[in-house]
Design a protein around this motif. Structure first.
Motif, PDB file in Angstrom:
ATOM      1  N   PRO A 138      15.846 -26.866  34.431  1.00  0.00           N
ATOM      2  CA  PRO A 138      16.361 -26.872  33.063  1.00  0.00           C
ATOM      3  C   PRO A 138      15.351 -26.448  32.001  1.00  0.00           C
ATOM      4  O   PRO A 138      15.702 -25.696  31.076  1.00  0.00           O
ATOM      5  N   ASP A 139      14.119 -26.890  32.112  1.00  0.00           N
ATOM      6  CA  ASP A 139      13.141 -26.563  31.074  1.00  0.00           C
ATOM      7  C   ASP A 139      12.840 -25.074  31.020  1.00  0.00           C
ATOM      8  O   ASP A 139      12.620 -24.523  29.931  1.00  0.00           O
ATOM      9  N   VAL A 140      12.823 -24.409  32.178  1.00  0.00           N
ATOM     10  CA  VAL A 140      12.576 -22.965  32.175  1.00  0.00           C
ATOM     11  C   VAL A 140      13.639 -22.260  31.349  1.00  0.00           C
ATOM     12  O   VAL A 140      13.343 -21.395  30.506  1.00  0.00           O
ATOM     13  N   ARG A 141      14.887 -22.625  31.566  1.00  0.00           N
ATOM     14  CA  ARG A 141      15.985 -22.004  30.831  1.00  0.00           C
ATOM     15  C   ARG A 141      15.889 -22.300  29.328  1.00  0.00           C
ATOM     16  O   ARG A 141      16.047 -21.402  28.493  1.00  0.00           O
ATOM     17  N   GLY A 182      25.159 -19.130  40.781  1.00  0.00           N
ATOM     18  CA  GLY A 182      24.989 -19.663  42.128  1.00  0.00           C
ATOM     19  C   GLY A 182      23.635 -20.315  42.330  1.00  0.00           C
ATOM     20  O   GLY A 182      23.343 -20.837  43.407  1.00  0.00           O
ATOM     21  N   SER A 183      22.801 -20.271  41.304  1.00  0.00           N
ATOM     22  CA  SER A 183      21.514 -20.969  41.320  1.00  0.00           C
ATOM     23  C   SER A 183      21.684 -22.277  40.554  1.00  0.00           C
ATOM     24  O   SER A 183      21.972 -22.266  39.351  1.00  0.00           O
ATOM     25  N   THR A 184      21.522 -23.409  41.244  1.00  0.00           N
ATOM     26  CA  THR A 184      21.826 -24.707  40.637  1.00  0.00           C
ATOM     27  C   THR A 184      20.639 -25.653  40.733  1.00  0.00           C
ATOM     28  O   THR A 184      19.718 -25.451  41.529  1.00  0.00           O
ATOM     29  N   TRP A 185      20.690 -26.692  39.922  1.00  0.00           N
ATOM     30  CA  TRP A 185      19.671 -27.743  39.896  1.00  0.00           C
ATOM     31  C   TRP A 185      20.336 -29.045  40.343  1.00  0.00           C
ATOM     32  O   TRP A 185      21.200 -29.575  39.657  1.00  0.00           O
ATOM     33  N   GLN A 186      19.952 -29.527  41.535  1.00  0.00           N
ATOM     34  CA  GLN A 186      20.584 -30.718  42.094  1.00  0.00           C
ATOM     35  C   GLN A 186      19.505 -31.710  42.533  1.00  0.00           C
ATOM     36  O   GLN A 186      18.609 -31.357  43.293  1.00  0.00           O
ATOM     37  N   ASN A 187      19.603 -32.917  42.007  1.00  0.00           N
ATOM     38  CA  ASN A 187      18.669 -33.990  42.370  1.00  0.00           C
ATOM     39  C   ASN A 187      17.212 -33.566  42.197  1.00  0.00           C
ATOM     40  O   ASN A 187      16.349 -33.819  43.032  1.00  0.00           O
ATOM     41  N   GLY A 188      16.976 -32.869  41.066  1.00  0.00           N
ATOM     42  CA  GLY A 188      15.607 -32.504  40.735  1.00  0.00           C
ATOM     43  C   GLY A 188      15.046 -31.327  41.495  1.00  0.00           C
ATOM     44  O   GLY A 188      13.833 -31.116  41.511  1.00  0.00           O
ATOM     45  N   GLN A 189      15.922 -30.496  42.128  1.00  0.00           N
ATOM     46  CA  GLN A 189      15.405 -29.322  42.818  1.00  0.00           C
ATOM     47  C   GLN A 189      16.424 -28.183  42.817  1.00  0.00           C
ATOM     48  O   GLN A 189      17.614 -28.399  42.636  1.00  0.00           O
ATOM     49  N   TYR A 190      15.905 -26.970  43.037  1.00  0.00           N
ATOM     50  CA  TYR A 190      16.738 -25.775  43.084  1.00  0.00           C
ATOM     51  C   TYR A 190      17.571 -25.755  44.358  1.00  0.00           C
ATOM     52  O   TYR A 190      17.064 -26.028  45.455  1.00  0.00           O
ATOM     53  N   ARG A 237      20.614 -23.111  46.086  1.00  0.00           N
ATOM     54  CA  ARG A 237      21.563 -21.995  46.051  1.00  0.00           C
ATOM     55  C   ARG A 237      22.868 -22.466  46.674  1.00  0.00           C
ATOM     56  O   ARG A 237      22.860 -23.031  47.773  1.00  0.00           O
ATOM     57  N   THR A 238      23.974 -22.233  45.990  1.00  0.00           N
ATOM     58  CA  THR A 238      25.250 -22.732  46.511  1.00  0.00           C
ATOM     59  C   THR A 238      26.395 -21.821  46.107  1.00  0.00           C
ATOM     60  O   THR A 238      26.290 -21.057  45.131  1.00  0.00           O
ATOM     61  N   ARG A 239      27.506 -21.921  46.876  1.00  0.00           N
ATOM     62  CA  ARG A 239      28.757 -21.242  46.533  1.00  0.00           C
ATOM     63  C   ARG A 239      29.854 -22.267  46.240  1.00  0.00           C
ATOM     64  O   ARG A 239      31.028 -21.907  46.127  1.00  0.00           O
ATOM     65  N   GLU A 240      29.472 -23.534  46.167  1.00  0.00           N
ATOM     66  CA  GLU A 240      30.433 -24.598  45.862  1.00  0.00           C
ATOM     67  C   GLU A 240      30.749 -24.550  44.364  1.00  0.00           C
ATOM     68  O   GLU A 240      29.880 -24.807  43.526  1.00  0.00           O
ATOM     69  N   MET A 241      31.986 -24.234  44.061  1.00  0.00           N
ATOM     70  CA  MET A 241      32.339 -23.933  42.680  1.00  0.00           C
ATOM     71  C   MET A 241      32.170 -25.130  41.737  1.00  0.00           C
ATOM     72  O   MET A 241      31.907 -24.945  40.544  1.00  0.00           O
ATOM     73  N   ASP A 242      32.303 -26.356  42.270  1.00  0.00           N
ATOM     74  CA  ASP A 242      32.106 -27.517  41.399  1.00  0.00           C
ATOM     75  C   ASP A 242      30.638 -27.680  41.009  1.00  0.00           C
ATOM     76  O   ASP A 242      30.310 -28.427  40.079  1.00  0.00           O
ATOM     77  N   LYS A 243      29.749 -26.951  41.701  1.00  0.00           N
ATOM     78  CA  LYS A 243      28.325 -26.926  41.338  1.00  0.00           C
ATOM     79  C   LYS A 243      27.993 -25.634  40.585  1.00  0.00           C
ATOM     80  O   LYS A 243      27.189 -25.635  39.645  1.00  0.00           O
ATOM     81  N   ILE A 299      29.882 -23.617  38.629  1.00  0.00           N
ATOM     82  CA  ILE A 299      30.398 -23.469  37.263  1.00  0.00           C
ATOM     83  C   ILE A 299      29.576 -24.260  36.239  1.00  0.00           C
ATOM     84  O   ILE A 299      29.117 -23.694  35.238  1.00  0.00           O
ATOM     85  N   PRO A 300      29.325 -25.551  36.454  1.00  0.00           N
ATOM     86  CA  PRO A 300      28.515 -26.267  35.455  1.00  0.00           C
ATOM     87  C   PRO A 300      27.087 -25.737  35.367  1.00  0.00           C
ATOM     88  O   PRO A 300      26.478 -25.771  34.290  1.00  0.00           O
ATOM     89  N   ALA A 301      26.537 -25.243  36.494  1.00  0.00           N
ATOM     90  CA  ALA A 301      25.181 -24.699  36.462  1.00  0.00           C
ATOM     91  C   ALA A 301      25.124 -23.446  35.600  1.00  0.00           C
ATOM     92  O   ALA A 301      24.155 -23.237  34.849  1.00  0.00           O
TER      93      ALA A 301
END
Length: 384
Positions: A53-56, A77-85, A87-93, A95-97
């Motif tokens: 988040p801070d980079v963005r 498709g690049s997401t931040w989950q539980n404090g780490q990067y 890569r995912t195709r799960e749309m519930d992750k 879209i918010p990312a």
């Protein structure tokens, strides 16, 4: 700074662009300092694949006052989950990312929405036939992204993307080390110990085909991993046994057909200045051919690298293209129909060679080009 157009989009970007990968866990002041150096030197193109988040937020704050001067690649498709990067195709992750990306960059429209890091055929097929691409299309229809791009390290995916009119920009890893490899579905294969121990002595023609196809189709081509993760800049880590300079690596990438810009990852203004030296470097300082020809390991001597130093040809032959098609075809029991068609569609081919030898004299890698032309005549036959 010189500028090039991004394929059919017509957008002009600086040949040297800013890759922000080293800004993770850095204070805002570091980001602002690097952005100011970029702006002062004419860099107007930035890629942010990082989900931290801070980079963005830091990048968004640093460019907001000059947003109209910047062209941005942002990744879907690049997401931040539980404090780490992740890569995912799960749309519930996904879209918010992506919504987080837009909010932190403080923008309503992203220039290039990049389908993030596609290195497996199954992944590509799933993306292109499922909810992921539907979401990307909706983003474009809504005006949230202006253009669709895709990033990959795999030549098989690169070819698919370059042939897909929906993909307007391909971000691909280009450097003389990676260009020796064929298709790999895991970027870590390039980094493994012993990866370069096998008989790798020439550029992979499939990769050269991607560059040609991007130019032909108007697909914008941007470069990542131009320094091979820094390995090319050191004698100890270079697979050639000798270091190249940042200027030589940049020139290599920008010399490939279709390439518009190379993203350089830097930690500080001093490293950025080393890359910016390209803008004022002499031809001798840019020249990488002598290094590759005389490298103690994996020398390209006697191997065509499709560099084009052999031109012009008295007969008008695109020598590099004939060499490339010959390399693509020679290992098949029967020449693939697509390669045969491409060869015979050339305005001038090996049949037109008059064996003057001018190209042999100009080749920095001492390729016997006239002999290749004769072999190509035997392989492909004469003009249909």
């Amino acid at each position: 700074m010189e500028y090039r157009k991004l394929g059919k989009t017509g957008i002009e970007v600086s040949e040297i662009a800013f890759g922000a990968e080293f800004l993770v866990e850095r204070p805002y002041e570091d980001t602002e300092e690097l952005i100011r150096v970029c702006e002062d030197n004419g860099i107007n193109f930035v890629d942010c694949w990082m989900s931290e988040p801070d980079v963005r937020s830091h990048l968004g704050n640093a460019i907001k006052d000059n947003r109209d001067n910047w062209v941005i690649q942002g990744h879907i498709g690049s997401t931040w989950q539980n404090g780490q990067y992740v890569r995912t195709r799960e749309m519930d992750k996904v879209i918010p990312a992506f919504e987080d990306f837009m909010e932190r960059f403080q923008i309503d429209t992203l220039d290039f929405g990049m389908i993030h890091y596609v290195d497996q055929i199954d992944d590509y097929d799933e993306i292109m036939n499922g909810p992921f691409i539907e979401y990307v299309r909706k983003l474009k229809d809504d005006g949230t992204i202006a253009h669709i791009g895709l990033s990959t390290h795999n030549p098989d995916i690169g070819l698919l993307a370059a042939e897909n009119p929906e993909i307007e920009l391909l971000m691909f890893s280009i450097n003389p080390a990676f260009d020796m490899f064929g298709a790999m579905d895991d970027i870590e294969e390039y980094r493994k110990e012993g990866a370069y121990d096998n008989d790798l002595s020439s550029l992979n023609p499939q990769r050269a085909e991607i560059y040609e196809l991007c130019q032909k189709n108007g697909t914008a081509l941007t470069v990542m991993k131009g320094f091979a993760g820094g390995n090319l800049l050191s004698d100890e880590t270079s697979p050639f046994g000798v270091a190249l300079t940042p200027v030589q690596c940049i020139h290599y990438a920008l010399s490939q057909k279709g390439v518009s810009s190379i993203f350089v990852g830097v930690r500080n203004p001093q490293e950025l200045e080393e890359s910016l030296r390209y803008c004022t470097a002499t031809d001798d300082e840019k020249d990488y051919t002598e290094v590759l020809k005389n490298a103690p390991k994996h020398s390209f001597k006697g191997q065509c690298t499709y560099c084009g130093h052999c031109q012009p040809c008295r007969s008008g032959i695109d020598i590099a293209m004939v060499n490339k098609l010959f390399d693509l075809a020679k290992n098949h029991d029967e020449v693939p129909a697509s390669i045969m068609e491409h060869y015979h569609n050339l305005k001038f081919n090996a049949t037109n060679c008059i064996a003057c030898g001018d190209c042999d004299e100009r080749c920095p890698f001492e390729v016997s080009i006239v002999d290749v032309m004769l072999d190509a005549q035997d392989l492909f036959g004469f003009r249909l």
